[in-house]
Design an enzyme around this catalytic site. Structure first.
Site, PDB file in Angstrom:
ATOM      1  CG  HIS A  53      -0.377   0.099   2.523  1.00 47.73           C
ATOM      2  ND1 HIS A  53       0.387  -0.907   3.072  1.00 47.73           N
ATOM      3  CD2 HIS A  53      -0.416   1.089   3.458  1.00 47.73           C
ATOM      4  CE1 HIS A  53       0.774  -0.545   4.289  1.00 47.73           C
ATOM      5  NE2 HIS A  53       0.312   0.661   4.539  1.00 47.73           N
ATOM      6  CG  ASP A  57       4.989   3.240   7.486  1.00 44.48           C
ATOM      7  OD1 ASP A  57       4.080   3.550   6.696  1.00 44.48           O
ATOM      8  OD2 ASP A  57       4.805   2.468   8.450  1.00 44.48           O
ATOM      9  CG  HIS A  58       4.231   0.136   4.360  1.00 43.09           C
ATOM     10  ND1 HIS A  58       4.102  -1.197   4.667  1.00 43.09           N
ATOM     11  CD2 HIS A  58       3.784   0.806   5.452  1.00 43.09           C
ATOM     12  CE1 HIS A  58       3.595  -1.329   5.890  1.00 43.09           C
ATOM     13  NE2 HIS A  58       3.406  -0.128   6.374  1.00 43.09           N
ATOM     14  CG  HIS A 111      -3.967   0.314   6.914  1.00 44.50           C
ATOM     15  ND1 HIS A 111      -3.951   0.817   8.196  1.00 44.50           N
ATOM     16  CD2 HIS A 111      -2.785   0.692   6.340  1.00 44.50           C
ATOM     17  CE1 HIS A 111      -2.814   1.484   8.393  1.00 44.50           C
ATOM     18  NE2 HIS A 111      -2.095   1.413   7.279  1.00 44.50           N
ATOM     19  CG  ASP A 128       0.621  -1.175   8.051  1.00 46.86           C
ATOM     20  OD1 ASP A 128       1.533  -1.976   8.325  1.00 46.86           O
ATOM     21  OD2 ASP A 128       0.815   0.056   7.944  1.00 46.86           O
TER      22      ASP A 128
END
Length: 254
Positions: A53, A57-58, A111, A128
Site C-alpha cells: 500500500h 513507511d512502506h 487500512h 498493515d
C-alpha cells in the site's frame, strides 16, 4: 525461497527480504539503507520490490533502491504509487523468477482502499491489515471492508505464516487480554511475547492458527468477545461485523 529475513526500520517497522540463493526480493521498503546494508552483507543482489500500500513507511525507500539497483516494482493498481511499474490487482498472480516463487495477490482493503497482500508457499505478507494479535487502523476504508479483508485471510490454511509490517504485538495482546481475559491460549502467548520483547527480540512472524486462537479481531463469534464488545458499546450487537467495528473503535482509544 531459501530464507525470509526481517529488517528493522524506524521505530517498529519490519521490511521483509525474501532470499533465493544470492537473489533478494524486498517487501515494503520504507527505508533504503537497512535493505541495502542487509543485502550487501549477504553479498546478494536485489531482484524485485513488492508493495502492499501507499503509506510512506512502506514505500519511502523505493526510489533510492532503484537508483542503487533498478528492478521491477509491483504494487496495487488502484493506488497511486510512484515507481510502481507492474500494477497488480487482487486475484492476479505475480511470478518472481529470481525466487522461483509465485505470489497470489489478495484484496485486503480497509487500512487503505487499495491495500493488497501477497502469499507464496506458506508465507503471507499482509502489510498493515492483519497484525500479530491485532489488525490495522481503518484510515480509508470501512469496517465492513476491513472485516471482509480479514475474513479472506482467516480462510487461508492455518499453517500460513503471517509476516506483518510492524512490531505491535505487545500492545495488541494487552488489548486482547482486556477483551478476553479467560482465554488460556492468549494468556500463554501474552507471557511469551512479554519475555521476547524484554530481550528486544521479534514476535513475528506469527501463524494464522495462533491468530485464530488469540486475536480478538478474528474471534468475533466467540461469546466472550461479543460480550466485551457489547459492554464497550453499551448495547447488543447483532452482526459479526458490528462486533468487529466495536472492537476496532475500542482499540483506537485503549
Amino acid at each position: 525461497m531459501d530464507e525470509i529475513v526481517g529488517v528493522r526500520a524506524f521505530a517498529d517497522n519490519y521490511i521483509w527480504l525474501l532470499r533465493k540463493g544470492s537473489q533478494f526480493v524486498v517487501v515494503d521498503p520504507g527505508a533504503a539503507a537497512p535493505v541495502r546494508d542487509a543485502i550487501e552483507a549477504r553479498q546478494g543482489k536485489l531482484a524485485a520490490i513488492l508493495i502492499t500500500h501507499h503509506h510512506a513507511d512502506h514505500v519511502g525507500g523505493v526510489e533510492e533502491l532503484l537508483t542503487w539497483q533498478p528492478v521491477p516494482v509491483y504494487g496495487p493498481a488502484s493506488e497511486s504509487i510512484a515507481c510502481v511499474d507492474h500494477s497488480v490487482v487482487p486475484g492476479e498472480q505475480v511470478h518472481v523468477e529470481a525466487l522461483e516463487a509465485t505470489f497470489d495477490v489478495i484484496d485486503v482493503g480497509g487500512h487503505t482502499l487499495g491495500h493488497i497482500a501477497y502469499r507464496a508457499e506458506d508465507a503471507l505478507f499482509c502489510g498493515d491489515t492483519l497484525f500479530a494479535g491485532g489488525c490495522g487502523r481503518i484510515f480509508e476504508g470501512t469496517p465492513e471492508q476491513m472485516w471482509s479483508s480479514l475474513q479472506r485471510l482467516a480462510a487461508l490454511p492455518h499453517a500460513t505464516r503471517v509476516y506483518c509490517a510492524h512490531e505491535y504485538t505487545e500492545a495488541n495482546l494487552r488489548f486482547a487480554v482486556a477483551v478476553e481475559p479467560d482465554n488460556l491460549a492468549l494468556k500463554r502467548r501474552w507471557s511469551d511475547v512479554q519475555a521476547l520483547r524484554a530481550e528486544d527480540r521479534p514476535t513475528v512472524p506469527s501463524t494464522l492458527d495462533l491468530e485464530l486462537l488469540t486475536n480478538p479481531f478474528l474471534r468475533v463469534s466467540e461469546p466472550a468477545v461479543v460480550s466485551a464488545a457489547e459492554a464497550f458499546e453499551g448495547h447488543p450487537l447483532q452482526e459479526q461485523v458490528d462486533v468487529f467495528a466495536a472492537l476496532r473503535a475500542w482499540k483506537n482509544v485503549f
